[in-house]
Scaffold this motif. Structure first.
Motif, mmCIF file in Angstrom:
data_model
loop_
_atom_site.group_PDB
_atom_site.id
_atom_site.type_symbol
_atom_site.label_atom_id
_atom_site.label_comp_id
_atom_site.label_asym_id
_atom_site.label_seq_id
_atom_site.Cartn_x
_atom_site.Cartn_y
_atom_site.Cartn_z
ATOM 1 N N VAL A 1 0.831 -1.206 0.000
ATOM 2 C CA VAL A 1 0.000 0.000 0.000
ATOM 3 C C VAL A 1 0.862 1.251 0.000
ATOM 4 N N ASN A 2 1.925 1.253 0.787
ATOM 5 C CA ASN A 2 2.786 2.435 0.857
ATOM 6 C C ASN A 2 3.551 2.658 -0.443
ATOM 7 N N ARG A 3 3.961 1.568 -1.098
ATOM 8 C CA ARG A 3 4.646 1.724 -2.389
ATOM 9 C C ARG A 3 3.707 2.356 -3.421
ATOM 10 N N ASP B 1 -14.802 0.872 5.688
ATOM 11 C CA ASP B 1 -15.716 -0.260 5.798
ATOM 12 C C ASP B 1 -15.305 -1.187 6.947
ATOM 13 N N ILE B 2 -14.005 -1.453 7.051
ATOM 14 C CA ILE B 2 -13.511 -2.327 8.134
ATOM 15 C C ILE B 2 -13.747 -1.677 9.490
ATOM 16 N N ALA B 3 -13.434 -0.360 9.593
ATOM 17 C CA ALA B 3 -13.632 0.343 10.859
ATOM 18 C C ALA B 3 -15.102 0.359 11.258
ATOM 19 N N ALA B 4 -15.987 0.566 10.273
ATOM 20 C CA ALA B 4 -17.422 0.592 10.557
ATOM 21 C C ALA B 4 -17.904 -0.765 11.059
ATOM 22 N N HIS B 5 -17.391 -1.835 10.455
ATOM 23 C CA HIS B 5 -17.784 -3.172 10.909
ATOM 24 C C HIS B 5 -17.285 -3.442 12.334
ATOM 25 N N ARG B 6 -16.089 -2.961 12.661
ATOM 26 C CA ARG B 6 -15.577 -3.166 14.016
ATOM 27 C C ARG B 6 -16.406 -2.407 15.037
ATOM 28 N N VAL B 7 -16.771 -1.164 14.698
ATOM 29 C CA VAL B 7 -17.625 -0.389 15.607
ATOM 30 C C VAL B 7 -18.976 -1.074 15.771
ATOM 31 N N ALA B 8 -19.525 -1.570 14.652
ATOM 32 C CA ALA B 8 -20.812 -2.261 14.723
ATOM 33 C C ALA B 8 -20.716 -3.522 15.574
ATOM 34 N N ASP B 9 -19.591 -4.241 15.463
ATOM 35 C CA ASP B 9 -19.412 -5.445 16.285
ATOM 36 C C ASP B 9 -19.422 -5.105 17.772
ATOM 37 N N VAL B 10 -18.767 -3.981 18.125
ATOM 38 C CA VAL B 10 -18.745 -3.571 19.526
ATOM 39 C C VAL B 10 -20.146 -3.194 20.001
ATOM 40 N N LEU B 11 -20.862 -2.419 19.182
ATOM 41 C CA LEU B 11 -22.202 -1.966 19.568
ATOM 42 C C LEU B 11 -23.194 -3.119 19.662
ATOM 43 N N GLU B 12 -22.980 -4.149 18.858
ATOM 44 C CA GLU B 12 -23.910 -5.279 18.837
ATOM 45 C C GLU B 12 -23.538 -6.372 19.837
ATOM 46 N N THR B 13 -22.380 -6.215 20.494
ATOM 47 C CA THR B 13 -21.958 -7.225 21.471
ATOM 48 C C THR B 13 -22.850 -7.168 22.702
ATOM 49 N N GLU B 14 -23.370 -8.300 23.085
ATOM 50 C CA GLU B 14 -24.225 -8.363 24.261
ATOM 51 C C GLU B 14 -23.368 -8.547 25.516
ATOM 52 N N LEU C 1 -11.330 11.222 -6.103
ATOM 53 C CA LEU C 1 -12.136 10.009 -6.216
ATOM 54 C C LEU C 1 -11.261 8.773 -6.052
ATOM 55 N N SER C 2 -10.038 8.814 -6.591
ATOM 56 C CA SER C 2 -9.131 7.669 -6.428
ATOM 57 C C SER C 2 -8.708 7.509 -4.968
ATOM 58 N N VAL C 3 -8.481 8.648 -4.275
ATOM 59 C CA VAL C 3 -8.150 8.588 -2.851
ATOM 60 C C VAL C 3 -9.315 8.000 -2.065
ATOM 61 N N LEU C 4 -10.537 8.382 -2.459
ATOM 62 C CA LEU C 4 -11.731 7.857 -1.795
ATOM 63 C C LEU C 4 -11.814 6.341 -1.932
ATOM 64 N N PHE C 5 -11.478 5.828 -3.109
ATOM 65 C CA PHE C 5 -11.513 4.381 -3.300
ATOM 66 C C PHE C 5 -10.461 3.676 -2.438
ATOM 67 N N ILE C 6 -9.343 4.367 -2.169
ATOM 68 C CA ILE C 6 -8.321 3.780 -1.308
ATOM 69 C C ILE C 6 -8.794 3.748 0.138
ATOM 70 N N LEU C 7 -9.465 4.829 0.580
ATOM 71 C CA LEU C 7 -9.908 4.926 1.969
ATOM 72 C C LEU C 7 -11.167 4.118 2.254
ATOM 73 N N LEU C 8 -11.951 3.853 1.222
ATOM 74 C CA LEU C 8 -13.232 3.174 1.423
ATOM 75 C C LEU C 8 -13.092 1.820 2.106
ATOM 76 N N PRO C 9 -12.145 0.954 1.722
ATOM 77 C CA PRO C 9 -12.005 -0.330 2.445
ATOM 78 C C PRO C 9 -11.668 -0.136 3.921
ATOM 79 N N ARG C 10 -10.825 0.862 4.241
ATOM 80 C CA ARG C 10 -10.496 1.115 5.645
ATOM 81 C C ARG C 10 -11.740 1.541 6.417
#
Length: 368
Positions: free
Chosen positions: A18-20, A86-99, A75-84
């Motif tokens: 990614v850095n390269r 998405d992953i962060a959103a799923h992690r936050v959702a996992d925490v919020l949904e944890t019983e 727009l190209s930068v947005l496509f690079i950041l979008l996966p990050r």
């Protein structure tokens, strides 16, 4: 170990790739932008020379082209950041949904009124969720109402884990803990924690004022009680040093987020004072005297003994001097009780306690 090493290697490879790509994007983008500008100037210059285009039209075309180019770049930068994202959103959702694993019982049992603050551990063993080894094994003891008990032991012996079981930060794996004869798993969490004043190792202060921080324990506490708690916690000098000339109460002195404008010892004393404001039936101090010098420590313990009255007090400490005047002391090693008794009894019968004591008490005498 092999899985951890492989995961690190995979992560390193991904980051390098990614850095390269990111390093190459900037010069490539600059090259394309400048090349586009040169192309527009080349074509536009011929058009101007042939009088088919004005210079202002050419400059406007360059500006529009740059705006379109920058839009595609973003727009190209947005496509690079979008996966990050998405992953962060799923992690936050996992925490919020944890019983929560620690819940109120379906049929809660009230603690008796008035509460007799006895604490009884019956054959308690504990291991963290997903762990194979027990952190605590076969812990059995009883703290009678009004007693002050010290807990000491080697590093990693399970001292903090032991007291974290009392307010049900975790549930015991085996055995049971009773307060005033009632299994704490049968009591509502609010009722259980209302009768406990807990001071953790890490001092936590919130942005606001000294008064607002102390009133986290009791929102309706009068100012006299706040001042008394500060006096017992040896925090009187804190508010005197913060008193201003505007006529406001020194309790209205500002506290920055995380208590950044206070020293470590001052934060610990304020945290202790907050627990004292609550005036609970059970006090738990989890190695919260470590940032205090020995003289302040001794003065605080003397004032605390007079203040708590008939409340039960449990003090976890690495310092022998902090707990040697307790009614009795519990010694832990590798999750097991290896000694129990007064300071004098343990000096005679417990090798681990005697070793800890002899290594510390000379230092205490020298500092006193």
């Amino acid at each position: 170990k092999r899985r951890f090493d492989q995961a690190n290697r995979d992560l390193t490879g991904t980051f390098l790739f990614v850095n390269r790509v990111a390093v190459m994007m900037m010069p490539a983008t600059t090259l394309l932008m400048n090349g586009l500008t040169v192309l527009i100037l080349w074509v536009g210059a011929h058009q101007v020379a042939q009088a088919t285009m004005r210079i202002g039209d050419m400059m406007a075309f360059i500006q529009y082209a740059m705006q379109v180019f920058f839009s595609f770049t973003m727009l190209s930068v947005l496509f690079i950041l979008l996966p990050r994202v998405d992953i962060a959103a799923h992690r936050v959702a996992d925490v919020l949904e944890t019983e929560a694993s620690i819940r109120d019982p379906e049929e809660p049992v009230p603690l008796p009124e008035p509460l007799t603050p006895t604490i009884e551990f019956r054959d308690v063993s504990f291991r963290y969720p997903g762990a194979e080894e027990y952190v605590l094994r076969d812990i059995t003891f009883t703290v009678r109402a009004g007693e002050t008990v010290g807990i000491i032991g080697t590093t990693g012996s399970g001292k903090s884990t032991l007291i974290n079981l009392i307010p049900r930060f975790y549930d015991v794996t085996e055995g049971e803990i009773r307060i005033s004869g009632v299994d704490i798993r049968q009591v509502r969490l609010k009722d259980l924690r209302d009768c406990i004043g807990y001071v953790p190792q890490q001092s936590n202060l919130f942005s606001g004022t000294i008064a607002s921080n102390l009133r986290f324990a009791d929102e309706d506490a009068p100012e006299e009680r706040l001042m008394k708690a500060l006096e017992v916690a040896q925090g009187h000098d804190i508010i005197l040093s913060r008193a201003g000339d505007d006529g406001r109460s020194p309790l209205e002195a500002e506290v920055a987020q995380h208590g950044a404008n206070f020293s470590g010892g001052q934060k610990q004393r304020l945290t202790i004072a907050r627990a004292l404001v609550k005036q609970p039936s059970i006090y738990i101090f989890d190695d919260c005297f470590s940032s205090l010098d020995y003289r302040t420590d001794r003065q605080l313990r003397r004032a605390l003994r007079e203040y708590v009255g008939g409340s039960t007090v449990i003090i976890v400490s690495q310092r022998v001097a902090t707990i040697k005047d307790a009614d009795w002391i519990l010694v832990l090693d590798e999750g097991c009780i290896v000694g129990q008794g007064t300071h004098e009894e343990l000096m005679a019968t417990c090798d681990i306690y005697r070793e800890i004591a002899l290594s510390q008490l000379k230092v205490v005498v020298a500092q006193d």
